[in-house]
Design a protein around this motif. Sequence first.
Motif, PDB file in Angstrom:
ATOM      1  N   HIS A 264      90.543 -69.237  22.093  1.00  0.00           N
ATOM      2  CA  HIS A 264      91.099 -70.319  21.281  1.00  0.00           C
ATOM      3  C   HIS A 264      92.580 -70.069  21.021  1.00  0.00           C
ATOM      4  CE1 HIS A 264      90.610 -72.817  17.302  1.00  0.00           C
ATOM      5  NE2 HIS A 264      91.461 -73.355  18.150  1.00  0.00           N
TER       6      HIS A 264
ATOM      7  N   HIS B  49      93.070 -66.177  19.709  1.00  0.00           N
ATOM      8  CA  HIS B  49      91.947 -65.320  19.316  1.00  0.00           C
ATOM      9  C   HIS B  49      90.723 -65.709  20.132  1.00  0.00           C
ATOM     10  CE1 HIS B  49      91.702 -68.911  16.731  1.00  0.00           C
ATOM     11  NE2 HIS B  49      90.393 -68.772  16.854  1.00  0.00           N
TER      12      HIS B  49
ATOM     13  N   ASP C  85      86.669 -66.579  19.653  1.00  0.00           N
ATOM     14  CA  ASP C  85      85.595 -66.855  18.702  1.00  0.00           C
ATOM     15  C   ASP C  85      84.278 -66.427  19.328  1.00  0.00           C
ATOM     16  OD1 ASP C  85      86.930 -68.212  16.402  1.00  0.00           O
ATOM     17  OD2 ASP C  85      87.593 -69.574  17.983  1.00  0.00           O
TER      18      ASP C  85
HETATM   19 MN    MN Z   1      88.942 -70.335  16.498  1.00  0.00          MN
END
Ligand code: MN
Length: 211
Positions: free
Chosen positions: A52, A58, A60
Motif C-alpha cells: 500500500h 507499507h 498490510d
Molecule cells: Mn494500508
Amino acid sequence: MCKEGYLMPKKKDALSAYQSKRDFKTTPEPSGKTTKSTLKTSKKPIFVIQKHQASHLHYDVRLQIGNVLTSWAVPKGPSTDPKIKRLAVQTEDHPLDYAYFEGIIPEGYGAGTVMVWDIGTYENIKETSMKDALKQGRIEVILHGKKLEGAYAFIETKLDKMSDKKKWLFFKMHDEFANARKKVTSSQNKSALTSRTMKQIETDKDSKIYE
Ligand code: MN
C-alpha cells in the motif's frame, strides 16, 4: 433480549471502525455489507498481504479470523529471515472481500495505490483457536501463499502502553522456507492476482475486487 437480537448487532460491530473511516460513495473499496459467496464457503482461512503506497509505503498483512480480516500495517513488509522481526501495528478489521481489492483509493483514509502482493490460505499451528491466540497476543501460522511459504509468528508487544494501537512483531519462524538472503519485498514486486507492478496499477486506474 433474545439470543439472535444480541448476536446480530455484535456481528455488525466487527466492521464499524472500518466503515466509519470510509465514504463508500468515493472509494472503490468493499463496504463489507455483502460478502462474495465463494469466500463464505471457502473451507480454509485466507491471508493476504497488500502493498500500500499511501502517504508512507507499507504492507498490510491480513489473516481471516472468523468472518473478518484481522489486519496489521507492517512498514517494512515481511522478511524470510527469522532474525528479522518486523513491527506490525494492528489496524481495524477489514471485510473478507478486501483480500481481493487492488487499485487506487482516490481520496480520504488510506488514499493511494493498493497491490495484492501475496494471497493464499493459512493453517493455525497452535493448539488454541485463532480467536484465543489473537486475544493472547501469540499467533503462529503456516502460510501457503504465492510468494510466502512456511511458518510465521505474530507476537504482541507490551512496550508502548501510551499508544492506543496494539503493536506486534511479525517474523519468519525457523523451517525449510526460512532464508536469510532472499529479499522478498524487493525481488518480488508484482501483484499475486494480476501480475502488475505498482506503476501499472496506478496507470490502469482499474480499481476493483478481483477474483
Ligand atoms: Mn494500508
